[in-house]
Design a protein around this motif. Structure first.
Motif, PDB file in Angstrom:
ATOM      1  N   MET A 144       0.817  -1.154  -0.154  1.00 16.08           N
ATOM      2  CA  MET A 144       0.010  -0.248   0.173  1.00 16.08           C
ATOM      3  C   MET A 144       0.937   1.650  -0.108  1.00 16.08           C
ATOM      4  SD  MET A 144      -3.498   1.597  -0.097  1.00 16.08           S
ATOM      5  CE  MET A 144      -4.198   0.423   0.896  1.00 16.08           C
ATOM      6  N   THR A 145       1.832   1.079   0.963  1.00 17.03           N
ATOM      7  CA  THR A 145       2.814   2.402   1.107  1.00 17.03           C
ATOM      8  C   THR A 145       3.750   2.667  -0.329  1.00 17.03           C
ATOM      9  OG1 THR A 145       3.129   1.622   3.304  1.00 17.03           O
ATOM     10  CG2 THR A 145       4.809   3.441   2.347  1.00 17.03           C
ATOM     11  N   PRO A 146       3.558   1.950  -0.847  1.00 16.78           N
ATOM     12  CA  PRO A 146       4.987   2.911  -2.373  1.00 16.78           C
ATOM     13  C   PRO A 146       4.062   3.076  -3.717  1.00 16.78           C
ATOM     14  CG  PRO A 146       5.076  -0.131  -2.104  1.00 16.78           C
ATOM     15  CD  PRO A 146       4.269   0.635  -1.032  1.00 16.78           C
ATOM     16  N   LEU A 147       2.663   2.354  -3.387  1.00 14.38           N
ATOM     17  CA  LEU A 147       1.273   2.398  -4.169  1.00 14.38           C
ATOM     18  C   LEU A 147       1.175   4.223  -3.755  1.00 14.38           C
ATOM     19  CD1 LEU A 147      -0.720   2.886  -6.575  1.00 14.38           C
ATOM     20  CD2 LEU A 147      -2.801   1.776  -4.342  1.00 14.38           C
ATOM     21  N   LEU A 148       0.675   4.377  -2.589  1.00 16.81           N
ATOM     22  CA  LEU A 148       0.238   5.675  -2.402  1.00 16.81           C
ATOM     23  C   LEU A 148       1.609   6.621  -2.700  1.00 16.81           C
ATOM     24  CD1 LEU A 148      -1.318   5.167   1.441  1.00 16.81           C
ATOM     25  CD2 LEU A 148      -1.848   5.778  -0.926  1.00 16.81           C
ATOM     26  N   CYS A 149       3.406   6.578  -2.154  1.00 18.36           N
ATOM     27  CA  CYS A 149       4.294   7.061  -2.629  1.00 18.36           C
ATOM     28  C   CYS A 149       4.290   7.800  -3.746  1.00 18.36           C
ATOM     29  CB  CYS A 149       5.088   6.457  -2.040  1.00 18.36           C
ATOM     30  SG  CYS A 149       6.031   6.272   0.059  1.00 18.36           S
ATOM     31  N   LEU A 150       4.190   6.724  -4.877  1.00 15.01           N
ATOM     32  CA  LEU A 150       3.564   6.025  -6.250  1.00 15.01           C
ATOM     33  C   LEU A 150       2.915   8.199  -6.325  1.00 15.01           C
ATOM     34  CD1 LEU A 150       5.040   6.147  -9.525  1.00 15.01           C
ATOM     35  CD2 LEU A 150       2.880   4.638  -9.116  1.00 15.01           C
ATOM     36  N   LEU A 151       1.642   7.809  -6.355  1.00 15.22           N
ATOM     37  CA  LEU A 151       0.522   8.436  -6.387  1.00 15.22           C
ATOM     38  C   LEU A 151       1.304  10.460  -5.860  1.00 15.22           C
ATOM     39  CD1 LEU A 151      -2.384   7.428  -4.987  1.00 15.22           C
ATOM     40  CD2 LEU A 151      -1.584   7.520  -7.357  1.00 15.22           C
ATOM     41  N   VAL A 152       1.809  10.218  -5.022  1.00 22.06           N
ATOM     42  CA  VAL A 152       2.529  12.061  -4.311  1.00 22.06           C
ATOM     43  C   VAL A 152       3.529  12.380  -5.033  1.00 22.06           C
ATOM     44  CG1 VAL A 152       4.441  12.437  -2.532  1.00 22.06           C
ATOM     45  CG2 VAL A 152       2.147  11.002  -1.950  1.00 22.06           C
ATOM     46  N   ALA A 185       3.154  11.407  -8.176  1.00 17.19           N
ATOM     47  CA  ALA A 185       2.783  12.254  -9.190  1.00 17.19           C
ATOM     48  C   ALA A 185       2.145  13.546  -9.476  1.00 17.19           C
ATOM     49  CB  ALA A 185       1.468  10.797  -9.913  1.00 17.19           C
ATOM     50  N   GLU A 186       1.813  13.390  -8.204  1.00 22.85           N
ATOM     51  CA  GLU A 186       0.675  14.864  -7.610  1.00 22.85           C
ATOM     52  C   GLU A 186       2.413  15.563  -8.192  1.00 22.85           C
ATOM     53  OE1 GLU A 186      -0.237  15.447  -3.509  1.00 22.85           O
ATOM     54  OE2 GLU A 186      -2.343  16.075  -4.853  1.00 22.85           O
ATOM     55  N   LEU A 200       4.886  20.975 -10.661  1.00 19.60           N
ATOM     56  CA  LEU A 200       5.910  21.046 -11.537  1.00 19.60           C
ATOM     57  C   LEU A 200       5.233  21.031 -12.676  1.00 19.60           C
ATOM     58  CD1 LEU A 200       8.792  19.408  -9.746  1.00 19.60           C
ATOM     59  CD2 LEU A 200       8.179  21.867  -9.730  1.00 19.60           C
ATOM     60  N   VAL A 201       4.902  20.415 -13.682  1.00 16.98           N
ATOM     61  CA  VAL A 201       4.763  20.714 -15.139  1.00 16.98           C
ATOM     62  C   VAL A 201       2.881  21.632 -15.421  1.00 16.98           C
ATOM     63  CG1 VAL A 201       3.224  20.174 -17.498  1.00 16.98           C
ATOM     64  CG2 VAL A 201       4.873  18.307 -15.815  1.00 16.98           C
ATOM     65  N   LEU A 202       1.903  22.023 -14.140  1.00 22.54           N
ATOM     66  CA  LEU A 202       1.815  22.678 -14.553  1.00 22.54           C
ATOM     67  C   LEU A 202       2.058  24.260 -14.584  1.00 22.54           C
ATOM     68  CD1 LEU A 202      -1.512  21.372 -12.881  1.00 22.54           C
ATOM     69  CD2 LEU A 202      -1.011  21.653 -15.497  1.00 22.54           C
ATOM     70  N   LEU A 203       3.354  24.598 -13.524  1.00 31.87           N
ATOM     71  CA  LEU A 203       3.538  25.518 -12.737  1.00 31.87           C
ATOM     72  C   LEU A 203       4.278  26.461 -14.033  1.00 31.87           C
ATOM     73  CD1 LEU A 203       4.455  27.110 -10.099  1.00 31.87           C
ATOM     74  CD2 LEU A 203       6.111  26.012  -9.729  1.00 31.87           C
ATOM     75  N   LEU A 212      -1.100  10.038   4.395  1.00 29.75           N
ATOM     76  CA  LEU A 212      -1.675   9.916   2.525  1.00 29.75           C
ATOM     77  C   LEU A 212      -2.446   9.488   1.997  1.00 29.75           C
ATOM     78  CD1 LEU A 212       2.058   7.969   1.411  1.00 29.75           C
ATOM     79  CD2 LEU A 212       1.932  10.129   1.409  1.00 29.75           C
ATOM     80  N   MET A 213      -3.738   8.741   2.696  1.00 33.66           N
ATOM     81  CA  MET A 213      -5.135   8.542   2.063  1.00 33.66           C
ATOM     82  C   MET A 213      -5.894   9.905   2.202  1.00 33.66           C
ATOM     83  SD  MET A 213      -5.615   4.689   2.811  1.00 33.66           S
ATOM     84  CE  MET A 213      -4.823   4.321   4.182  1.00 33.66           C
ATOM     85  N   GLY A 214      -5.383  10.243   3.839  1.00 33.72           N
ATOM     86  CA  GLY A 214      -6.102  11.248   4.055  1.00 33.72           C
ATOM     87  C   GLY A 214      -5.705  12.522   3.572  1.00 33.72           C
ATOM     88  N   THR A 215      -4.691  12.345   2.646  1.00 33.35           N
ATOM     89  CA  THR A 215      -4.919  13.891   1.783  1.00 33.35           C
ATOM     90  C   THR A 215      -5.091  13.325   0.868  1.00 33.35           C
ATOM     91  OG1 THR A 215      -2.456  14.367   2.703  1.00 33.35           O
ATOM     92  CG2 THR A 215      -2.601  15.255   0.625  1.00 33.35           C
ATOM     93  N   PHE A 216      -5.554  12.137  -0.078  1.00 35.27           N
ATOM     94  CA  PHE A 216      -5.431  11.805  -1.549  1.00 35.27           C
ATOM     95  C   PHE A 216      -7.078  11.738  -1.567  1.00 35.27           C
ATOM     96  CE2 PHE A 216      -1.329  10.933  -2.081  1.00 35.27           C
ATOM     97  CZ  PHE A 216      -1.599  11.223  -3.622  1.00 35.27           C
ATOM     98  N   SER A 217      -7.772  11.412  -0.334  1.00 34.87           N
ATOM     99  CA  SER A 217      -9.364  11.675   0.149  1.00 34.87           C
ATOM    100  C   SER A 217      -9.838  12.394  -0.313  1.00 34.87           C
ATOM    101  CB  SER A 217     -10.041  10.659   1.566  1.00 34.87           C
ATOM    102  OG  SER A 217      -9.170  12.127   2.263  1.00 34.87           O
ATOM    103  N   ILE A 218      -9.326  13.895   0.714  1.00 35.68           N
ATOM    104  CA  ILE A 218      -9.562  15.286   0.392  1.00 35.68           C
ATOM    105  C   ILE A 218     -10.093  15.713  -0.771  1.00 35.68           C
ATOM    106  CG2 ILE A 218      -9.047  17.015   0.741  1.00 35.68           C
ATOM    107  CD1 ILE A 218      -8.492  16.466   4.060  1.00 35.68           C
TER     108      ILE A 218
END
Length: 103
Positions: free
Chosen positions: A1-9, A11-12, A17-20, A92-98
């Motif tokens: 679970m943790t590697p998936l959430l770190c991958l999401l971070v 990606a975010e 950076l791309v949008l900046l 991490l899940m709290g951040t992404f659920s929001i």
């Protein structure tokens, strides 16, 4: 679970950076995001609700571990590792659920 959430971070952060900066890639990303969000509202809220349910499960596990450590008077190394893992996952899940419920 943790590697998936770190991958999401990661990606975010990349998306931020791309949008900046004004690059040709920014225009492409804006176009893709516009197409993804068009008519896809219920899917994003479903993902957000799923993350929220898993978050509540993780918070329940944290409470159980802390209750068990209060009963025994100390925390053993296995519970300590599990507790830190659950805390990382929960943050991490709290951040992404929001994030997903606000899309």
């Amino acid at each position: 679970m943790t590697p998936l959430l770190c991958l999401l971070v990661i990606a975010e952060i990349t998306m931020i950076l791309v949008l900046l900066f004004r690059t040709p890639l920014r225009r492409l990303v804006m176009f893709v995001l516009d197409r993804l969000k068009e008519g896809q509202g219920p899917i994003m809220s479903t993902v957000g609700v799923t993350l929220f349910v898993v978050l509540m499960s993780s918070l329940y596990s944290i409470a159980r571990i802390q209750k068990r450590s209060m009963e025994t008077g100390g925390i053993n190394p296995t519970d300590h590792v599990l507790l830190t893992n659950h805390i990382l996952d929960s943050s991490l899940m709290g951040t992404f659920s929001i994030l997903f419920t606000n899309l």
